[in-house]
Motif scaffolding. Sequence first.
Motif, PDB file in Angstrom:
ATOM      1  N   GLU A 178       2.482   4.304   2.793  1.00 22.69           N
ATOM      2  CA  GLU A 178       0.910   3.627   2.379  1.00 22.69           C
ATOM      3  C   GLU A 178       1.071   4.434   1.223  1.00 22.69           C
ATOM      4  N   VAL A 179       1.080   5.574   0.593  1.00 23.06           N
ATOM      5  CA  VAL A 179       1.195   6.537  -0.806  1.00 23.06           C
ATOM      6  C   VAL A 179       1.786   5.051  -1.632  1.00 23.06           C
ATOM      7  N   LEU A 180       2.525   5.373  -1.379  1.00 22.13           N
ATOM      8  CA  LEU A 180       3.292   4.163  -2.510  1.00 22.13           C
ATOM      9  C   LEU A 180       3.191   2.970  -2.222  1.00 22.13           C
ATOM     10  N   GLU A 181       2.690   1.885  -1.339  1.00 24.64           N
ATOM     11  CA  GLU A 181       2.089   0.380  -1.144  1.00 24.64           C
ATOM     12  C   GLU A 181       0.778   0.929  -1.380  1.00 24.64           C
ATOM     13  N   GLY A 182       0.040   0.959  -1.385  1.00 20.23           N
ATOM     14  CA  GLY A 182      -1.435   1.225  -1.447  1.00 20.23           C
ATOM     15  C   GLY A 182      -1.756   2.008  -2.226  1.00 20.23           C
ATOM     16  N   THR A 183      -1.747   2.975  -3.087  1.00 19.23           N
ATOM     17  CA  THR A 183      -2.670   4.247  -4.019  1.00 19.23           C
ATOM     18  C   THR A 183      -2.446   3.882  -5.315  1.00 19.23           C
ATOM     19  N   ASP A 184      -2.443   4.267  -5.580  1.00 20.53           N
ATOM     20  CA  ASP A 184      -2.631   4.175  -7.767  1.00 20.53           C
ATOM     21  C   ASP A 184      -2.177   5.651  -8.279  1.00 20.53           C
ATOM     22  N   ASN A 185      -2.534   6.470  -7.468  1.00 20.68           N
ATOM     23  CA  ASN A 185      -2.218   8.099  -8.434  1.00 20.68           C
ATOM     24  C   ASN A 185      -2.039   9.398  -6.848  1.00 20.68           C
ATOM     25  N   VAL A 186      -1.079   9.951  -6.993  1.00 19.89           N
ATOM     26  CA  VAL A 186      -0.834  11.091  -6.026  1.00 19.89           C
ATOM     27  C   VAL A 186      -1.125  12.452  -6.881  1.00 19.89           C
ATOM     28  N   THR A 187      -2.172  12.878  -5.878  1.00 21.09           N
ATOM     29  CA  THR A 187      -1.643  14.745  -6.380  1.00 21.09           C
ATOM     30  C   THR A 187      -0.645  15.493  -5.088  1.00 21.09           C
ATOM     31  N   PHE A 211      -6.410  -0.941   4.006  1.00 19.12           N
ATOM     32  CA  PHE A 211      -6.346  -1.343   2.737  1.00 19.12           C
ATOM     33  C   PHE A 211      -6.498  -2.143   1.564  1.00 19.12           C
ATOM     34  N   THR A 212      -6.722  -3.270   2.352  1.00 21.23           N
ATOM     35  CA  THR A 212      -6.817  -4.453   1.870  1.00 21.23           C
ATOM     36  C   THR A 212      -8.536  -3.997   1.923  1.00 21.23           C
ATOM     37  N   VAL A 213      -9.306  -3.781   2.795  1.00 22.81           N
ATOM     38  CA  VAL A 213     -10.377  -3.320   2.531  1.00 22.81           C
ATOM     39  C   VAL A 213     -10.577  -2.181   1.136  1.00 22.81           C
ATOM     40  N   LEU A 214      -9.687  -0.924   1.593  1.00 23.08           N
ATOM     41  CA  LEU A 214     -10.063  -0.403   0.688  1.00 23.08           C
ATOM     42  C   LEU A 214     -10.149  -0.168  -0.682  1.00 23.08           C
ATOM     43  N   LYS A 215      -8.923  -1.195  -1.116  1.00 18.20           N
ATOM     44  CA  LYS A 215      -8.202  -2.039  -2.010  1.00 18.20           C
ATOM     45  C   LYS A 215      -9.679  -3.166  -3.238  1.00 18.20           C
ATOM     46  N   SER A 216     -10.472  -3.264  -1.916  1.00 15.98           N
ATOM     47  CA  SER A 216     -11.701  -4.128  -2.122  1.00 15.98           C
ATOM     48  C   SER A 216     -12.884  -3.137  -2.917  1.00 15.98           C
ATOM     49  N   LEU A 217     -12.904  -2.298  -1.938  1.00 14.70           N
ATOM     50  CA  LEU A 217     -13.586  -1.618  -2.640  1.00 14.70           C
ATOM     51  C   LEU A 217     -13.608  -0.935  -3.910  1.00 14.70           C
ATOM     52  N   ALA A 218     -12.484  -0.609  -4.029  1.00 13.06           N
ATOM     53  CA  ALA A 218     -12.234   0.291  -5.201  1.00 13.06           C
ATOM     54  C   ALA A 218     -12.122  -0.881  -6.349  1.00 13.06           C
ATOM     55  N   ASP A 219     -12.398  -2.426  -6.354  1.00 12.66           N
ATOM     56  CA  ASP A 219     -12.269  -3.368  -7.333  1.00 12.66           C
ATOM     57  C   ASP A 219     -13.674  -3.348  -7.420  1.00 12.66           C
ATOM     58  N   GLN A 220     -14.674  -3.138  -6.222  1.00  7.29           N
ATOM     59  CA  GLN A 220     -16.281  -3.025  -6.881  1.00  7.29           C
ATOM     60  C   GLN A 220     -16.377  -2.093  -7.441  1.00  7.29           C
ATOM     61  N   GLY A 221     -15.502  -0.655  -7.318  1.00  3.82           N
ATOM     62  CA  GLY A 221     -15.719   0.416  -9.212  1.00  3.82           C
ATOM     63  C   GLY A 221     -15.343   1.492  -7.726  1.00  3.82           C
ATOM     64  N   ARG A 222     -15.603   1.317  -6.666  1.00  2.00           N
ATOM     65  CA  ARG A 222     -15.610   2.517  -6.069  1.00  2.00           C
ATOM     66  C   ARG A 222     -15.060   2.909  -6.199  1.00  2.00           C
ATOM     67  N   SER A 223     -13.836   4.550  -5.882  1.00  2.00           N
ATOM     68  CA  SER A 223     -12.979   5.672  -5.263  1.00  2.00           C
ATOM     69  C   SER A 223     -12.927   5.928  -4.122  1.00  2.00           C
ATOM     70  N   VAL A 224     -11.478   5.881  -3.987  1.00  2.00           N
ATOM     71  CA  VAL A 224     -10.770   6.354  -2.066  1.00  2.00           C
ATOM     72  C   VAL A 224      -9.980   7.615  -2.995  1.00  2.00           C
ATOM     73  N   ILE A 225     -10.350   8.368  -2.172  1.00  2.00           N
ATOM     74  CA  ILE A 225      -9.733   9.714  -2.033  1.00  2.00           C
ATOM     75  C   ILE A 225      -8.891  10.082  -0.266  1.00  2.00           C
ATOM     76  N   HIS A 245     -13.126   6.231 -11.307  1.00  2.00           N
ATOM     77  CA  HIS A 245     -13.993   5.109 -10.355  1.00  2.00           C
ATOM     78  C   HIS A 245     -12.603   3.753 -10.214  1.00  2.00           C
ATOM     79  N   GLY A 246     -12.892   3.211  -9.027  1.00  2.00           N
ATOM     80  CA  GLY A 246     -12.132   2.116  -9.504  1.00  2.00           C
ATOM     81  C   GLY A 246     -10.766   3.253  -8.320  1.00  2.00           C
ATOM     82  N   GLU A 247     -10.650   3.832  -8.488  1.00  2.00           N
ATOM     83  CA  GLU A 247      -8.601   4.673  -7.869  1.00  2.00           C
ATOM     84  C   GLU A 247      -8.829   4.895  -6.713  1.00  2.00           C
ATOM     85  N   ILE A 248      -7.681   4.677  -6.310  1.00  2.00           N
ATOM     86  CA  ILE A 248      -7.493   4.545  -3.971  1.00  2.00           C
ATOM     87  C   ILE A 248      -6.171   6.748  -4.913  1.00  2.00           C
TER      88      ILE A 248
END
Length: 499
Positions: A210-219, A188-202, A37-40
């Motif tokens: 953009e992965v290095l700057e805008g995400t938390d983890n990478v598979t 990405f500003t929108v996605l980070k705001s959604l993640a802050d609300q507890g939503r998850s983004v894949i 939850h809350g992760e990009i």
Amino acid sequence: MTPPPSSRAGTAVELSGITKRYPGTLANDAVDLSVRHGEIHALMGENGAGKSTLMSVLYGTERPDAGTIRVDGREVNFSGPADAIAAGLGMVHQDFRLFDSLTVAENVVLRAEPRRFGLLDRAAARRRVGELAEEHGLPVDPDARVATLPVGVRQRVEILKLLYRGARVLILDEPTAVLTPDEAGRLFTVLKSLADQGRSVILVTHKLNEVLEGTDNVTVLRDGRVTARLRTSDTTAAEIAEAMTGRRVELERVHPTGAPGEVVLSVSGVRGVDLTVRAGEIVGIAGVAGNGQSELIEALAGLRPVDTGRVELAGRDITHASPAARREAGLAHVPEDRAAVGTAPAASVAENLAMGHHRRRLATRRGLLHPKSLRAHGRALIEGFGIKAPSPDAPAGTLSGGNLQKLVVGRELAHEAPLLLVEQPTRGVDIGAVRHIHDQLIAHRDAGHAVLLVSAELSEIRGLSDRILVMYEGRISASYTRDDADEHTLGLALAGAKT
């Protein structure tokens, strides 16, 4: 590298041992993926690595052969996307799922319409979509018919559909492929705001920055298997690229400028645009989607009538020539919509690779293509451009988006035409293929051909172009040499500022 932490209580989505087979292909091989939850969370891999297949399994459009899916700790068994949507998932696909005959507002609210007296409340739909578009910096006319929109604006509509439904888990497949850097930043500003609300983004993407700057983890997937699970704050672009490809990749490359010769393409007053492209030159057109660059290329390719002005190819007037006549005169075209315009999905890979070559280069028997010649030509281009296809006889529609792009680019370059019109040449293409396509475009230029390039990637425009034109509101608003076109200057010009 320490894998990202995961716990059942904090996990929004968990895929365990997902396996998916197609005839001749093992697309997913016991894949595990956990998103909190809350992760990009970024999902990366080369074309054909299994990313889109895995997300299709998660979203219910494909059924796994093995493995389990849990949403909020509860095991689910989706029989279709409707079940996934009901469970709180939303997905934007690479190939847009829009109805051309409907308006933007009608597409966005479809199956979740605001109603008044039991009927669709069109005013409320238009108002809500307009509010969403303004709120999230995704400008679009709610009343516009989707059929009239360029690809970049259609992408905005897809994103608005997802935001309208307020999904708790957002799956985005190459969402920034048609966005400028500023638009991607706003997304990405929108996605980070959604993640802050507890939503998850894949986020399924090929863009390392953009992965290095805008995400938390990478598979990372390679050949259907997980090769790395990394915290983006602890990794590098080079490490991710090596996990994707299995080898070290040179990420930053500077191509030498060309040696322009005689004018090959001359455009005067077409849709208010004047330009020339010379032999041995790449001219890049930069512009925010919807500013007329797509319509200009369609007019030059013969896919849209030219009402005023003149188009000359190597001194020959082709203003009103048919697409076939333009090909005969020496024009090749890589369209931005590889699925709807660039290929026939139901036809085989070999047949698609033969399109445009069949009258002159391939052997025929009583007017019909010789199967042996057709397959040999297909195999040569499949190998030359690294197209991952089960066989030359496989339907083109079964290829991944990136491999379909390789098919179109390879086919058009093989024409060795004096003029190449190319739109978004590396959209949705993996790191290794980007390098290969760029090298091929430079080689095409250096062989004395003229290239007119349209790309949403400023780094691509700057890295390949000898001259750069900026389109704003349907006109050429600025012109630069490569040395003068830094990203800041281009960014201002794209926004309509005088530089």
